[in-house]
Design a protein around this motif. Structure first.
Motif, PDB file in Angstrom:
ATOM      1  N   LEU A 144       0.930  -1.542   0.546  1.00 55.76           N
ATOM      2  CA  LEU A 144       0.125   0.029   0.054  1.00 55.76           C
ATOM      3  C   LEU A 144       0.635   1.400  -0.053  1.00 55.76           C
ATOM      4  CD1 LEU A 144      -3.352   0.588   0.224  1.00 55.76           C
ATOM      5  CD2 LEU A 144      -2.055  -1.854   0.457  1.00 55.76           C
ATOM      6  N   CYS A 145       1.005   1.972  -1.428  1.00 59.09           N
ATOM      7  CA  CYS A 145       1.591   2.922  -1.394  1.00 59.09           C
ATOM      8  C   CYS A 145       0.826   3.970  -1.313  1.00 59.09           C
ATOM      9  CB  CYS A 145       2.669   3.199  -2.332  1.00 59.09           C
ATOM     10  SG  CYS A 145       3.721   1.769  -2.013  1.00 59.09           S
ATOM     11  N   SER A 146       1.250   5.360  -2.153  1.00 61.65           N
ATOM     12  CA  SER A 146       0.510   6.489  -1.969  1.00 61.65           C
ATOM     13  C   SER A 146      -0.115   7.789  -2.945  1.00 61.65           C
ATOM     14  CB  SER A 146       0.836   6.951  -0.662  1.00 61.65           C
ATOM     15  OG  SER A 146      -0.277   8.630  -0.248  1.00 61.65           O
ATOM     16  N   MET A 147      -1.129   7.854  -3.192  1.00 59.65           N
ATOM     17  CA  MET A 147      -0.535   8.939  -4.475  1.00 59.65           C
ATOM     18  C   MET A 147      -0.177  10.172  -4.243  1.00 59.65           C
ATOM     19  SD  MET A 147      -4.114   9.054  -6.416  1.00 59.65           S
ATOM     20  CE  MET A 147      -5.072   7.489  -7.096  1.00 59.65           C
ATOM     21  N   SER A 148       0.299  10.247  -3.006  1.00 59.42           N
ATOM     22  CA  SER A 148       1.182  11.983  -2.744  1.00 59.42           C
ATOM     23  C   SER A 148       2.594  11.290  -3.636  1.00 59.42           C
ATOM     24  CB  SER A 148       0.979  11.299  -1.425  1.00 59.42           C
ATOM     25  OG  SER A 148       1.981  10.347  -0.826  1.00 59.42           O
ATOM     26  N   SER A 149       2.687   9.982  -4.025  1.00 53.90           N
ATOM     27  CA  SER A 149       4.150  10.342  -4.717  1.00 53.90           C
ATOM     28  C   SER A 149       4.201  11.281  -5.771  1.00 53.90           C
ATOM     29  CB  SER A 149       4.556   9.067  -5.058  1.00 53.90           C
ATOM     30  OG  SER A 149       3.979   8.387  -3.475  1.00 53.90           O
ATOM     31  N   TYR A 150       2.469  11.187  -6.636  1.00 55.00           N
ATOM     32  CA  TYR A 150       2.774  11.945  -7.795  1.00 55.00           C
ATOM     33  C   TYR A 150       3.059  12.779  -8.188  1.00 55.00           C
ATOM     34  CZ  TYR A 150      -0.432   8.240  -8.978  1.00 55.00           C
ATOM     35  OH  TYR A 150      -1.409   6.976  -9.082  1.00 55.00           O
ATOM     36  N   ASN A 199      -7.454  14.021   9.885  1.00 52.00           N
ATOM     37  CA  ASN A 199      -6.783  15.682   8.579  1.00 52.00           C
ATOM     38  C   ASN A 199      -8.393  16.271   9.096  1.00 52.00           C
ATOM     39  OD1 ASN A 199      -4.883  13.562   7.996  1.00 52.00           O
ATOM     40  ND2 ASN A 199      -6.122  13.116   6.069  1.00 52.00           N
ATOM     41  N   ASN A 200      -7.747  17.532   8.870  1.00 50.80           N
ATOM     42  CA  ASN A 200      -9.268  18.726   9.005  1.00 50.80           C
ATOM     43  C   ASN A 200      -8.965  19.132   7.888  1.00 50.80           C
ATOM     44  OD1 ASN A 200      -6.793  19.920   9.243  1.00 50.80           O
ATOM     45  ND2 ASN A 200      -6.805  20.479  11.045  1.00 50.80           N
ATOM     46  N   PHE A 201      -8.894  18.776   7.167  1.00 50.70           N
ATOM     47  CA  PHE A 201      -8.546  19.156   5.229  1.00 50.70           C
ATOM     48  C   PHE A 201      -9.690  18.610   4.643  1.00 50.70           C
ATOM     49  CE2 PHE A 201      -5.278  16.728   5.907  1.00 50.70           C
ATOM     50  CZ  PHE A 201      -4.935  15.628   5.025  1.00 50.70           C
ATOM     51  N   PRO A 202      -9.793  19.516   3.638  1.00 48.33           N
ATOM     52  CA  PRO A 202     -11.261  18.476   2.170  1.00 48.33           C
ATOM     53  C   PRO A 202     -10.326  17.368   2.048  1.00 48.33           C
ATOM     54  CG  PRO A 202     -10.989  20.818   1.729  1.00 48.33           C
ATOM     55  CD  PRO A 202     -10.016  20.348   2.920  1.00 48.33           C
ATOM     56  N   MET A 203     -10.578  15.806   1.271  1.00 46.58           N
ATOM     57  CA  MET A 203      -9.574  14.594   0.671  1.00 46.58           C
ATOM     58  C   MET A 203     -11.089  14.007  -0.296  1.00 46.58           C
ATOM     59  SD  MET A 203      -9.223  12.821   4.943  1.00 46.58           S
ATOM     60  CE  MET A 203     -10.135  13.630   5.736  1.00 46.58           C
ATOM     61  N   PRO A 204     -10.989  15.265  -2.037  1.00 45.95           N
ATOM     62  CA  PRO A 204     -11.254  14.603  -2.963  1.00 45.95           C
ATOM     63  C   PRO A 204     -11.382  13.118  -2.957  1.00 45.95           C
ATOM     64  CG  PRO A 204      -9.792  15.692  -3.113  1.00 45.95           C
ATOM     65  CD  PRO A 204      -9.188  15.384  -1.717  1.00 45.95           C
ATOM     66  N   PHE A 205     -12.705  12.385  -3.319  1.00 43.77           N
ATOM     67  CA  PHE A 205     -12.869  11.428  -3.722  1.00 43.77           C
ATOM     68  C   PHE A 205     -13.242  10.174  -2.582  1.00 43.77           C
ATOM     69  CE2 PHE A 205     -11.313  13.793  -7.325  1.00 43.77           C
ATOM     70  CZ  PHE A 205     -12.695  14.008  -8.221  1.00 43.77           C
ATOM     71  N   ILE A 206     -12.802  10.522  -1.338  1.00 44.78           N
ATOM     72  CA  ILE A 206     -12.690   9.856  -0.513  1.00 44.78           C
ATOM     73  C   ILE A 206     -13.878   8.699  -0.736  1.00 44.78           C
ATOM     74  CG2 ILE A 206     -13.928  10.868   1.301  1.00 44.78           C
ATOM     75  CD1 ILE A 206     -11.762  10.346   2.917  1.00 44.78           C
ATOM     76  N   ILE A 207     -12.722   7.439  -0.124  1.00 47.71           N
ATOM     77  CA  ILE A 207     -13.401   6.127  -0.215  1.00 47.71           C
ATOM     78  C   ILE A 207     -13.595   5.333   1.653  1.00 47.71           C
ATOM     79  CG2 ILE A 207     -13.401   5.706  -2.570  1.00 47.71           C
ATOM     80  CD1 ILE A 207     -11.745   4.079  -2.008  1.00 47.71           C
ATOM     81  N   SER A 208     -14.284   4.565   1.165  1.00 45.59           N
ATOM     82  CA  SER A 208     -14.521   3.435   2.901  1.00 45.59           C
ATOM     83  C   SER A 208     -13.824   2.252   2.650  1.00 45.59           C
ATOM     84  CB  SER A 208     -16.173   3.005   3.046  1.00 45.59           C
ATOM     85  OG  SER A 208     -15.957   1.948   2.283  1.00 45.59           O
ATOM     86  N   ILE A 227      -1.588  -0.112  -9.119  1.00 44.20           N
ATOM     87  CA  ILE A 227      -2.629  -0.569  -8.890  1.00 44.20           C
ATOM     88  C   ILE A 227      -2.991   1.133  -8.234  1.00 44.20           C
ATOM     89  CG2 ILE A 227      -4.729  -0.576  -8.049  1.00 44.20           C
ATOM     90  CD1 ILE A 227      -4.257  -3.352  -7.615  1.00 44.20           C
ATOM     91  N   ASN A 228      -4.070   1.920  -9.687  1.00 47.43           N
ATOM     92  CA  ASN A 228      -4.505   3.462  -8.735  1.00 47.43           C
ATOM     93  C   ASN A 228      -5.554   3.223  -8.634  1.00 47.43           C
ATOM     94  OD1 ASN A 228      -1.726   4.303  -9.954  1.00 47.43           O
ATOM     95  ND2 ASN A 228      -2.378   3.626 -11.548  1.00 47.43           N
ATOM     96  N   PHE A 229      -5.811   4.121  -7.688  1.00 46.96           N
ATOM     97  CA  PHE A 229      -7.362   3.616  -6.920  1.00 46.96           C
ATOM     98  C   PHE A 229      -7.652   4.714  -5.744  1.00 46.96           C
ATOM     99  CE2 PHE A 229     -11.353   1.863  -4.440  1.00 46.96           C
ATOM    100  CZ  PHE A 229     -11.322   1.730  -5.696  1.00 46.96           C
ATOM    101  N   HIS A 234      -6.751   9.741  -9.395  1.00 47.75           N
ATOM    102  CA  HIS A 234      -5.599   9.410 -10.099  1.00 47.75           C
ATOM    103  C   HIS A 234      -5.420   9.978 -11.285  1.00 47.75           C
ATOM    104  CE1 HIS A 234      -2.967   6.957 -12.763  1.00 47.75           C
ATOM    105  NE2 HIS A 234      -3.441   6.538 -13.402  1.00 47.75           N
ATOM    106  N   LEU A 235      -6.829  10.411 -11.750  1.00 50.17           N
ATOM    107  CA  LEU A 235      -6.551  10.858 -13.082  1.00 50.17           C
ATOM    108  C   LEU A 235      -6.386  12.476 -13.681  1.00 50.17           C
ATOM    109  CD1 LEU A 235      -9.081   9.179 -14.813  1.00 50.17           C
ATOM    110  CD2 LEU A 235      -7.174   9.151 -15.444  1.00 50.17           C
ATOM    111  N   VAL A 236      -7.009  13.087 -11.893  1.00 50.51           N
ATOM    112  CA  VAL A 236      -6.576  14.473 -11.310  1.00 50.51           C
ATOM    113  C   VAL A 236      -5.081  14.974 -11.146  1.00 50.51           C
ATOM    114  CG1 VAL A 236      -7.109  16.267  -9.770  1.00 50.51           C
ATOM    115  CG2 VAL A 236      -8.754  14.777 -10.541  1.00 50.51           C
ATOM    116  N   LEU A 237      -4.430  14.064 -10.786  1.00 50.69           N
ATOM    117  CA  LEU A 237      -2.986  13.913  -9.560  1.00 50.69           C
ATOM    118  C   LEU A 237      -2.453  13.992 -11.125  1.00 50.69           C
ATOM    119  CD1 LEU A 237      -3.708  12.547  -6.697  1.00 50.69           C
ATOM    120  CD2 LEU A 237      -3.001  15.219  -7.363  1.00 50.69           C
ATOM    121  N   SER A 238      -2.678  12.729 -12.007  1.00 46.17           N
ATOM    122  CA  SER A 238      -1.490  12.459 -13.035  1.00 46.17           C
ATOM    123  C   SER A 238      -2.204  13.607 -14.046  1.00 46.17           C
ATOM    124  CB  SER A 238      -2.660  11.528 -13.879  1.00 46.17           C
ATOM    125  OG  SER A 238      -2.563  10.510 -12.880  1.00 46.17           O
TER     126      SER A 238
END
Ligand SMILES: NC(=O)c1ccc[n+]([C@@H]2O[C@H](COP(=O)([O-])OP(=O)(O)OC[C@H]3O[C@@H](n4cnc5c(N)ncnc54)[C@H](OP(=O)(O)O)[C@@H]3O)[C@@H](O)[C@H]2O)c1
Length: 262
Positions: A144-150, A199-208, A227-229, A234-238
């Protein structure tokens, strides 16, 4: 998961969040699981739901001594593993000008070194599975990595860098063992778990966590290189990773004002 045959998987970070949700999904599918984290009570609760399928193996993935020969010491009867899901992780944000070097050390020791120690512990058992299956069904490592790497995110100097290091480690490992073991980093967006509850900031597209587990397992079936999920983040950050000037000049100042990061 990908076939009806019962497999044996090791899941770290199984006491909460995504690791717990993945464990629940995989146990529902009838697979045998070895579940790890530091909190034994939480692992025992998980086991009580699937007592015939789950074994608990408490460990601190950042403790090199404990992780070296983890299975040989604590589960000598285990001869092979079909796959591992590395979900153990911690997140701490940096509030400059305080570089908080202790936080860097804590975050890297779990997210990066913990990943390396876990792979080293499981590698002989995964290789054994590859020998037994004679290439018919490859064992795997999912991390489990993170889109924060983009892209660069504010306050993520420790967390984002540890996840980028983890992702690179997994890519490099694939280059060495990919002929017998599939190595798949998961670039995860925001998931509702105890980690993001801070986190006390907006988290776009958050899922359960359940959506995350199901999404990962669905994409995993095709054994992709990564895997990008979820896909939308993923599309926005790419998009922004191709237009970095726009990201740093327009998006980041707005994020900083709202105290945001990933
Ligand atoms: N939530 C998100 O939005 C998000 C986004 C991108 C990536 N991720 C990544 O996904 C993974 C799971 O995160 P989550 O959101 O499910 O977080 P979580 O609910 O806080 O779960 C983290 C898990 O890691 C375990 N853990 C922490 N330190 C450990 C250590 N030293 N040794 C062994 N286990 C340890 C925790 O159990 P104990 O406390 O019992 O040890 C817990 O089971 C992490 O790697 C995280 O970085 C999450």
């Amino acid at each position: 998961m990908e076939s009806q045959t019962q497999q044996t998987y090791w899941i770290t970070g199984a006491s909460s969040g995504i690791g717990q949700a993945l464990s629940t999904e995989l146990a529902k599918q009838g697979h045998k699981l070895i579940v790890s984290s530091r909190k034994r009570e939480e692992l025992d609760k998980l086991r009580s739901k699937f007592p015939d399928l789950i074994e608990v193996l408490p460990c601190d993935v950042s403790n090199r001594q404990e992780m070296e020969n983890l299975f040989g010491t604590k589960m000598p009867e285990l001869k092979s593993l079909d796959g591992i899901f590395l979900c153990a992780g911690v997140c701490e944000y940096i509030d400059l000008p305080d570089f908080n070097l202790d936080a860097f050390q804590r975050v890297f020791s779990v997210n990066y070194h913990g990943t390396v120690y876990s792979c080293a512990a499981a590698h002989p058992l995964l290789s054994q599975s590859a020998v037994q299956n004679q290439g018919k069904k490859k064992p795997f490592i999912v991390g489990l990595c993170s889109m924060s790497s983009y892209l660069g995110f504010p306050r993520a100097e420790a967390y984002g860098a540890s996840k980028a290091a983890m992702a690179y480690f997994l890519d490099s490992l694939r280059a060495d063992v990919g002929d017998i073991i599939d190595v798949i980093p998961v670039y995860m967006g925001f998931v509702e778990t105890p980690m993001t509850a801070q986190n006390n900031f907006p988290m776009p597209f958050i899922i359960s966590a359940e959506q995350a587990a199901k999404g990962i397992l669905k994409q995993f079936r095709k054994r992709p290189l990564r895997i990008n999920f979820p896909l939308r983040l993923h599309l926005v950050l790419s998009f922004f990773s191709k237009l970095q000037r726009l990201w740093y000049l327009s998006v980041i100042p707005r994020m900083r004002r709202s105290g945001s990061n990933i």
